[in-house]
Design a protein around this motif. Structure first.
Motif, PDB file in Angstrom:
ATOM      1  N   LYS A  64     -38.183  71.302  37.989  1.00  0.00           N
ATOM      2  CA  LYS A  64     -37.967  71.831  39.332  1.00  0.00           C
ATOM      3  C   LYS A  64     -36.499  71.763  39.716  1.00  0.00           C
ATOM      4  N   TYR A  65     -35.852  70.626  39.450  1.00  0.00           N
ATOM      5  CA  TYR A  65     -34.433  70.484  39.797  1.00  0.00           C
ATOM      6  C   TYR A  65     -33.570  71.476  39.029  1.00  0.00           C
ATOM      7  N   ILE A  66     -33.864  71.626  37.766  1.00  0.00           N
ATOM      8  CA  ILE A  66     -33.073  72.557  36.952  1.00  0.00           C
ATOM      9  C   ILE A  66     -33.299  73.990  37.429  1.00  0.00           C
ATOM     10  N   GLY A  67     -34.565  74.334  37.724  1.00  0.00           N
ATOM     11  CA  GLY A  67     -34.850  75.685  38.222  1.00  0.00           C
ATOM     12  C   GLY A  67     -34.127  75.984  39.515  1.00  0.00           C
ATOM     13  N   ASN A  68     -34.169  75.040  40.449  1.00  0.00           N
ATOM     14  CA  ASN A  68     -33.469  75.232  41.724  1.00  0.00           C
ATOM     15  C   ASN A  68     -31.967  75.335  41.526  1.00  0.00           C
ATOM     16  N   PHE A  69     -31.441  74.494  40.627  1.00  0.00           N
ATOM     17  CA  PHE A  69     -30.006  74.493  40.370  1.00  0.00           C
ATOM     18  C   PHE A  69     -29.560  75.844  39.816  1.00  0.00           C
ATOM     19  N   VAL A  70     -30.332  76.364  38.878  1.00  0.00           N
ATOM     20  CA  VAL A  70     -29.965  77.651  38.265  1.00  0.00           C
ATOM     21  C   VAL A  70     -30.012  78.780  39.301  1.00  0.00           C
ATOM     22  N   MET A  71     -31.007  78.750  40.181  1.00  0.00           N
ATOM     23  CA  MET A  71     -31.097  79.797  41.208  1.00  0.00           C
ATOM     24  C   MET A  71     -29.973  79.682  42.230  1.00  0.00           C
ATOM     25  N   GLN A  72     -29.686  78.460  42.653  1.00  0.00           N
ATOM     26  CA  GLN A  72     -28.678  78.265  43.697  1.00  0.00           C
ATOM     27  C   GLN A  72     -27.269  78.585  43.211  1.00  0.00           C
ATOM     28  N   ILE A  73     -27.019  78.361  41.926  1.00  0.00           N
ATOM     29  CA  ILE A  73     -25.666  78.561  41.408  1.00  0.00           C
ATOM     30  C   ILE A  73     -25.241  80.023  41.467  1.00  0.00           C
ATOM     31  N   GLN A  74     -26.210  80.927  41.694  1.00  0.00           N
ATOM     32  CA  GLN A  74     -25.881  82.347  41.803  1.00  0.00           C
ATOM     33  C   GLN A  74     -25.314  82.700  43.178  1.00  0.00           C
ATOM     34  N   LYS A  75     -25.430  81.773  44.127  1.00  0.00           N
ATOM     35  CA  LYS A  75     -25.000  82.063  45.495  1.00  0.00           C
ATOM     36  C   LYS A  75     -23.556  81.632  45.729  1.00  0.00           C
ATOM     37  N   PRO A  76     -22.737  82.498  46.320  1.00  0.00           N
ATOM     38  CA  PRO A  76     -21.339  82.145  46.582  1.00  0.00           C
ATOM     39  C   PRO A  76     -21.191  80.879  47.426  1.00  0.00           C
ATOM     40  N   ALA A  77     -22.093  80.693  48.392  1.00  0.00           N
ATOM     41  CA  ALA A  77     -22.008  79.509  49.244  1.00  0.00           C
ATOM     42  C   ALA A  77     -22.184  78.236  48.427  1.00  0.00           C
TER      43      ALA A  77
END
Length: 682
Positions: free
Chosen positions: A373-386
């Motif tokens: 779950k942490y890795i999945g969230n991290f990968v998704m969030q890293i796409q956001k400029p913020a």
């Protein structure tokens, strides 16, 4: 007149009960993460600029952050909050309206607060967007008119939260965990905000909104050399300065685990939080183990707290935990909102789960799923400029290794089950916990006292008090009949009340995130018919009807007809003035004197419903009803106030019902013996 408005509870309970456990993600080969390196430079005034070029999309985002130390505001708490709302509301160059119009025209987003500013939009407008953000941040015009408007609105917001159990629980939790004189424990009150002046806000802005500890992070489709020219032009004249460096002693945890109780007589359920302070930094060697341990314990719908309190016992809609981290002392907390009858049991189960994760190794599967779950969230969030901007800022302000985020997944995967147990013992304390419970003392305090833990009492502002008297004895000679007779006299007398054949009420209310107020319409007659409707404009959101033979609820085009026990309960709710016959009903008991909104009331219990009558005025101030929804059970409380006479009978013009939040209905028009026909109940 029994006015428990079941339509409202149905509307919001239906939404809440749709929550489901989130499916657990499956682990897969970890992806390789590459985060763009920032190009850094610094202006002469101390502003540090970090530029992360990313040319995949024609967009750009800016974040100006003031990395100042937290500070207290004393008896004028609220100055920084006011500054946050005033910054950017018009500048020396542009009016507020003109500023907002241009932002809309550019399709950009620009926001301001006391700790900086943010902006984003298409990269072709990058220069103008940054220019607008700089103008709003550095050239704000603080006007008395705007200040007065925001202050009045803020005061209204504070006052509306006084009866909110959730708001009180959050406030007291911070006061007790950090101390009332600590930046994290201080809170804005109506009293402190009243003292704040425009001069205070301007002084705060000049003192703290300075470039000495400021960072401007730029992410997107831009060139560093172009950004540097723009920044030097727009921020180069920002007057040099450093905000005051203030330090505070670290808050201490209690010396023994204890229950801290706040009595809220209007509480329909108990707010529980089990808290201890932590000092967890991103550079801590156990950081990754700590966040995974928290994920397993209560990080979501698959967490142990959720599975225990909701899925196994059906006591709550959710139970979670959270561990704070960063530059300053934060807190670890486990929390849930549960119905009164199981408050003590919920406390026991939360403590049990804390003990289990400290004393037993978690399973390999639990750890595997938490990592996924942490890795999945991290990968998704890293796409956001913020996110990229926040990571770049963290790297600079929290002294992180330059490859901290590129090694994030590797660090997560390196955590073992032994690491989880070790870190749980370090951060999830066993003997130094505050168990804060905010709830209805008359119903939950005795059971909590039976847990045989030290128990201390506090008011709604976190001040220590003596144990309250939760329920008083009824005076000699007071009976159910005398209380109900006094109510009938208080609203106009038996003759006037019996003359009422129909009542029509029209009012309005608001719900969170709704684009406009809702219209509330209630019609009832003496034959046991009732119609209640909530509408937005011409669109009906929900309608409930009770007539001589049936009852139904119509919501979003779907109709539900009631039968059996439910039909009987619905029909009993449609009686105009139940007090005329309630004293003769079997099973009705006088349940003592309880405080409702600061007033002593006689509590009369009728099955699952309790009615509260003001000891002094005789008026009904509230009623509460236990509602069953499948395997869930909640207590619905409705408060009545602002009684006004209509054709000789006093009717409440303010009805407040707790439906997960307080639904405040203001009645605008009441008609007696007119405006109601049989067609209203079809």
């Amino acid at each position: 007149m029994k006015k428990t408005i079941y339509i409202l509870s149905s509307l919001f309970l239906t939404i809440v009960l749709q929550a489901q456990v989130i499916p657990q993600p499956t682990a897969s080969a970890p992806p390789t993460i590459k985060i763009g390196k920032s190009n850094n430079f610094e202006l002469k005034n101390g502003l540090k600029v970090l530029v992360v070029e990313n040319h995949k999309l024609p967009r750009v985002s800016y974040r100006l952050s003031l990395d100042n130390m937290p500070y207290t505001e004393g008896d004028k708490k609220g100055v920084a909050a006011m500054a946050s709302q005033l910054i950017g509301s018009g500048t020396t160059k542009t009016s507020k309206d003109a500023f907002n119009e241009e932002v809309d025209f550019l399709g950009a987003n620009i926001g301001f607060d006391a700790n900086g500013a943010s902006a984003s939009g298409l990269s072709k407008y990058s220069g103008r967007i940054l220019e607008l953000m700089a103008d709003g941040a550095l050239n704000t015009v603080f006007t008395q008119e705007e200040f007065d408007k925001i202050k009045e609105k803020s005061l209204e917001g504070i006052k509306s939260q006084e009866k909110s159990v959730t708001a009180v629980a959050g406030r007291v939790e911070n006061v007790l965990a950090f101390g009332a004189n600590h930046p994290s424990g201080e809170f804005v009150s109506a009293e402190s905000l009243e003292k704040v002046t425009l001069k205070d806000v301007v002084s705060n802005y000049k003192t703290n909104f300075v470039p000495g500890n400021a960072y401007l992070v730029v992410v997107g489709d831009v060139k560093t050399k172009d950004v540097k020219k723009m920044v030097e032009k727009l921020f180069g004249s920002w007057a040099k300065g450093i905000a005051p460096q203030v330090s505070y002693p670290d808050p201490k945890n209690v010396t023994q685990t204890q229950i801290n109780f706040v009595d809220m007589p209007n509480a329909v359920q108990s707010e529980i939080s089990v808290v201890n302070t932590v000092n967890l930094k991103l550079t801590d060697k156990q950081f990754f183990a700590a966040i995974l341990a928290n994920q397993i314990l209560g990080g979501g719908g698959e967490g142990r707290l959720f599975l225990n309190l909701r899925e196994k016992h059906a006591w709550t809609y959710g139970a979670y935990s959270n561990i704070g981290f960063g530059k300053y002392v934060e807190k670890f907390r486990s929390s849930s909102s549960v119905r009164n009858a199981v408050t003590d049991s919920a406390v026991v189960q939360i403590l049990s789960e804390l003990k289990r994760i400290r004393t037993e190794l978690v399973s390999a599967d639990d750890l595997k799923n938490a990592k996924a779950k942490y890795i999945g969230n991290f990968v998704m969030q890293i796409q956001k400029p913020a996110t990229v901007a926040r990571y770049a800022l963290n790297t600079e302000t929290q002294n992180l290794p330059s490859d901290f985020y590129e090694n994030y997944i590797k660090s997560i995967n390196a955590v073992t089950v032994e690491d989880v147990k070790s870190v749980a013992n370090r951060f999830f304390l066993a003997d130094n916990l505050r168990i804060l419970v905010v709830g209805k003392g008359s119903e939950v305090a005795p059971a909590l006292e039976n847990l045989k833990m030290p128990m201390f009492y506090f008011d709604k502002y976190g001040k220590s008090i003596e144990k309250p008297v939760f329920k008083k004895d009824v005076q000699a000679g007071v009976t159910i009949k005398s209380i109900l007779d006094n109510y009938i006299v208080a609203i106009g007398g038996e003759k006037a009340v019996k003359a009422v054949k129909t009542i029509s009420m029209v009012g309005s209310t608001v719900i969170p995130q709704a684009p406009s107020p809702l219209t509330f319409t209630s019609k009832a007659d003496a034959k046991g018919k009732l119609s209640v409707e909530l509408a937005m404009g011409t669109m009906s959101l929900m309608k409930q009807v009770v007539n001589e033979t049936s009852a139904y609820v119509l919501q979003q085009g779907q109709r539900k007809d009631f039968e059996g026990k439910e039909l009987t309960e619905m029909k009993s709710s449609a009686i105009l003035f139940d007090e005329l016959q309630l004293a003769k009903k079997e099973g009705v008991v006088l349940n003592g004197i309880e405080s409702i909104n600061g007033k002593d009331t006689y509590a009369i219990k009728d099955g699952k419903t309790t009615l509260y009558y003001d000891v002094t005025s005789g008026l009904k101030l509230a009623d509460s009803k236990t509602i069953e929804q499948g395997d869930k059970s909640i207590t619905q409380v409705t408060n009545y106030g602002d009684y006004r006479a209509v054709k000789g009978v006093k009717v409440p013009f303010n009805i407040i019902q707790n439906v997960g939040f307080e639904l405040d209905i203001k009645i605008d028009d009441v008609k007696i013996n007119e405006g109601v026909t049989d067609a209203d109940f079809k």
